[in-house]
Design a protein around this motif. Structure first.
Motif, mmCIF file in Angstrom:
data_model
loop_
_atom_site.group_PDB
_atom_site.id
_atom_site.type_symbol
_atom_site.label_atom_id
_atom_site.label_comp_id
_atom_site.label_asym_id
_atom_site.label_seq_id
_atom_site.Cartn_x
_atom_site.Cartn_y
_atom_site.Cartn_z
ATOM 1 N N GLU A 99 -7.478 -2.451 8.508
ATOM 2 C CA GLU A 99 -7.770 -3.635 8.459
ATOM 3 C C GLU A 99 -7.530 -4.639 7.456
ATOM 4 O O GLU A 99 -8.072 -5.367 6.789
ATOM 5 N N ASN A 100 -6.235 -4.232 7.019
ATOM 6 C CA ASN A 100 -5.621 -4.984 5.818
ATOM 7 C C ASN A 100 -4.681 -5.964 6.337
ATOM 8 O O ASN A 100 -4.084 -5.670 7.494
ATOM 9 N N THR A 101 -4.551 -7.025 5.693
ATOM 10 C CA THR A 101 -3.340 -8.047 6.250
ATOM 11 C C THR A 101 -2.325 -8.132 4.935
ATOM 12 O O THR A 101 -2.774 -8.335 4.021
ATOM 13 N N ILE A 102 -1.178 -7.956 5.395
ATOM 14 C CA ILE A 102 0.115 -8.105 4.631
ATOM 15 C C ILE A 102 1.099 -9.056 4.989
ATOM 16 O O ILE A 102 1.527 -8.907 5.954
ATOM 17 N N VAL A 103 1.089 -9.984 4.326
ATOM 18 C CA VAL A 103 2.124 -11.460 4.770
ATOM 19 C C VAL A 103 3.215 -11.401 3.916
ATOM 20 O O VAL A 103 2.839 -11.670 2.685
ATOM 21 N N ASP A 104 4.244 -11.563 4.318
ATOM 22 C CA ASP A 104 5.326 -12.134 3.560
ATOM 23 C C ASP A 104 5.554 -11.167 2.314
ATOM 24 O O ASP A 104 5.846 -11.631 1.220
ATOM 25 N N CYS A 105 5.670 -9.832 2.377
ATOM 26 C CA CYS A 105 5.835 -8.984 1.250
ATOM 27 C C CYS A 105 7.112 -8.161 1.725
ATOM 28 O O CYS A 105 7.408 -8.142 2.774
ATOM 29 N N THR A 106 7.644 -7.461 0.756
ATOM 30 C CA THR A 106 8.953 -6.835 0.885
ATOM 31 C C THR A 106 8.797 -5.633 1.771
ATOM 32 O O THR A 106 9.797 -5.139 2.373
ATOM 33 N N CYS A 107 7.691 -4.872 1.569
ATOM 34 C CA CYS A 107 7.336 -3.933 2.176
ATOM 35 C C CYS A 107 5.688 -3.836 2.629
ATOM 36 O O CYS A 107 5.107 -4.207 2.043
ATOM 37 N N GLY A 108 5.436 -2.987 3.542
ATOM 38 C CA GLY A 108 4.221 -2.886 4.071
ATOM 39 C C GLY A 108 3.433 -1.612 3.466
ATOM 40 O O GLY A 108 2.937 -1.767 2.550
ATOM 41 N N ILE A 109 3.558 -0.577 4.417
ATOM 42 C CA ILE A 109 2.819 0.544 3.804
ATOM 43 C C ILE A 109 3.893 1.665 4.015
ATOM 44 O O ILE A 109 4.479 1.798 4.914
ATOM 45 N N THR A 110 3.862 2.366 2.845
ATOM 46 C CA THR A 110 5.017 3.350 2.440
ATOM 47 C C THR A 110 4.419 4.739 2.024
ATOM 48 O O THR A 110 3.261 4.719 1.337
ATOM 49 N N ALA A 111 5.089 5.991 2.126
ATOM 50 C CA ALA A 111 4.975 6.898 1.540
ATOM 51 C C ALA A 111 6.379 7.502 0.892
ATOM 52 O O ALA A 111 7.105 7.681 1.444
ATOM 53 N N ILE A 163 0.961 -1.143 -0.016
ATOM 54 C CA ILE A 163 0.187 -0.040 0.090
ATOM 55 C C ILE A 163 0.829 1.196 0.048
ATOM 56 O O ILE A 163 1.747 1.402 0.932
ATOM 57 N N HIS A 164 1.006 1.896 -0.955
ATOM 58 C CA HIS A 164 1.957 2.958 -1.375
ATOM 59 C C HIS A 164 1.419 4.354 -1.600
ATOM 60 O O HIS A 164 0.742 4.391 -2.709
ATOM 61 N N MET A 165 1.769 5.310 -0.768
ATOM 62 C CA MET A 165 0.823 6.706 -1.161
ATOM 63 C C MET A 165 2.150 7.480 -1.535
ATOM 64 O O MET A 165 3.326 7.586 -1.251
ATOM 65 N N ILE A 166 1.923 8.250 -2.852
ATOM 66 C CA ILE A 166 2.804 8.791 -3.695
ATOM 67 C C ILE A 166 2.644 10.220 -2.958
ATOM 68 O O ILE A 166 1.677 10.914 -2.724
ATOM 69 N N MET A 167 3.824 10.959 -2.748
ATOM 70 C CA MET A 167 3.785 12.176 -2.140
ATOM 71 C C MET A 167 3.633 13.145 -3.321
ATOM 72 O O MET A 167 3.958 12.787 -4.471
ATOM 73 N N GLY A 168 2.859 14.025 -3.212
ATOM 74 C CA GLY A 168 2.512 15.004 -4.145
ATOM 75 C C GLY A 168 3.429 16.216 -4.970
ATOM 76 O O GLY A 168 4.256 16.493 -4.488
#
Length: 384
Positions: free
Chosen positions: A334-346, A310-315
């Protein structure tokens, strides 16, 4: 005498109703044109077989209770090839059971809903490119949806091998929301066109809803229950470029790209599954704009380097219509993130003017198990 006239009038009325609600069998676009106006409740059946270069327009006005049905004699039994294409005009028209194989048109659209069409459906049809060569000089949209409340259901759009989207929803400035529905469809695009630098060329996403110049208008479209398999054309599998769209209960399997909220505000990404199987460049959701909700999704074994699933782009500062608008007021929960290289980023968009930070965004009640300890979650799992 009056009684006889009344009886004759009733008989004529019955004859007219019978003519209006009839089954007509054809085997060419010419025969369809010869029918003239098709009455509500009629069924037009195209005989099974292989047909090349048929340019078809179905122009009819049905009703909610008496739609006009235009169908193949048996589902998948009518195969269109070459330059064959179909235009749907009118309202309450159901098109069912046709198969376009390896279309060879070089630009334009294979199946289109007319600008003035409404309440019409493309059902259980297929467009496939399995036996085509790669066609980097062709730009073809397989399905183009204009009009109001038109649906595409239980269709397959597989192995597209030229530029242009599998399906687009078209909008014009000042129009009301199209409210199109795309559901229970199967998309694939395993091949991708590359430029001279070896990068994927834009314009190869599977679904696009709107464009940057209408991005602040309501789309109010729904994509649900669809299966996206090996959709590798470009970085955007779905490109949302309008407001108020809903993407729910879809499955993305081994796709080298993301569901991208590229332009517009207030869209929802709900209860989708993103299964990467460690495929390179597999991704989840990319966010630009305001008021979006990303909730209840499952992400597993996605591999997009330092970008989160889940990736937020800076404007961009003073962003243009085609730029990156600032992310504001987004809810990620309420998201589930399993065995991914990254979780939530901006992150920024790799431009010096990508300086507008994420604001007033809530990230809460997510479950995140990081695959690579070298990449941390860039947003705290709370409110900021």
């Amino acid at each position: 005498m009056k009684r006889l006239s009344a009886i004759l009038a009733l008989v004529m009325c019955a004859v007219n109703l019978a003519a209006a609600e009839r089954t007509i069998t054809i085997s060419s676009a010419e025969e369809l044109r010869a029918l003239g106006t098709i009455k509500a409740g009629s069924e037009v059946v195209w005989r099974n077989g292989n047909y090349a270069d048929e340019v078809i327009t179905i122009n009819a006005s049905g009703t909610a209770k008496k739609p006009v049905i235009f169908r193949a004699e048996s589902d998948g039994g009518v195969h269109f090839t070459g330059l064959s294409r179909l235009r749907i005009k009118g309202k309450y028209v159901i098109v069912k059971g046709f198969w376009w194989q390896n279309p060879t048109i070089e630009k334009g659209v294979v199946v289109s809903f007319d600008k003035h069409s409404s309440y019409s459906r493309l059902v259980e049809c297929a467009i496939t490119g399995f036996d085509c060569e790669m066609r980097p000089n062709c730009n073809v949209k397989w399905v183009s949806i204009w009009g109001y409340k038109n649906y595409v259901e239980r269709c397959s759009f597989l192995d597209k091998r030229d530029l242009g989207q599998n399906l687009i929803v078209r909008m014009e400035k000042g129009e009301s929301a199209p409210e199109a529905m795309i559901r229970y469809c199967h998309f694939s695009r395993p091949q991708s066109m590359l430029n001279e630098r070896g990068n994927r060329i834009n314009g190869q996403c599977c679904i696009r809803i709107g464009t940057s110049n209408v991005a602040q208008q309501q789309g109010s479209c729904v994509v649900e229950g669809c299966y996206f398999e090996h959709c590798n054309g470009e970085g955007e599998i779905i490109s949302g470029k309008s407001c108020g769209n809903i993407f729910r209960n879809n499955l993305f399997l081994e796709c080298r790209g993301s569901l991208t909220l590229r332009h517009g505000n207030n869209s929802q990404v709900l209860n989708n599954y993103f299964i990467g199987k460690s495929a390179p460049l597999s991704a989840g959701v990319r966010i630009v704009g305001e008021g979006h909700i990303v909730r209840g999704n499952y992400f597993e074994r996605l591999r997009l380097g330092t970008y989160g699933v889940i990736h937020m782009i800076m404007g961009h500062e003073n962003a243009t219509a085609g730029g990156y608008q600032q992310v504001k007021g987004v809810t990620i929960s309420e998201n589930t993130i399993v065995d991914c290289t990254c979780g939530i980023t901006a992150h920024n968009a790799r431009r010096s003017d990508s300086v507008m930070p994420v604001l007033s965004t809530t990230v809460e009640r997510n479950i995140i198990v990081i695959h690579d300890e070298g990449c941390s979650v860039a947003s705290e799992n709370g409110e900021h």
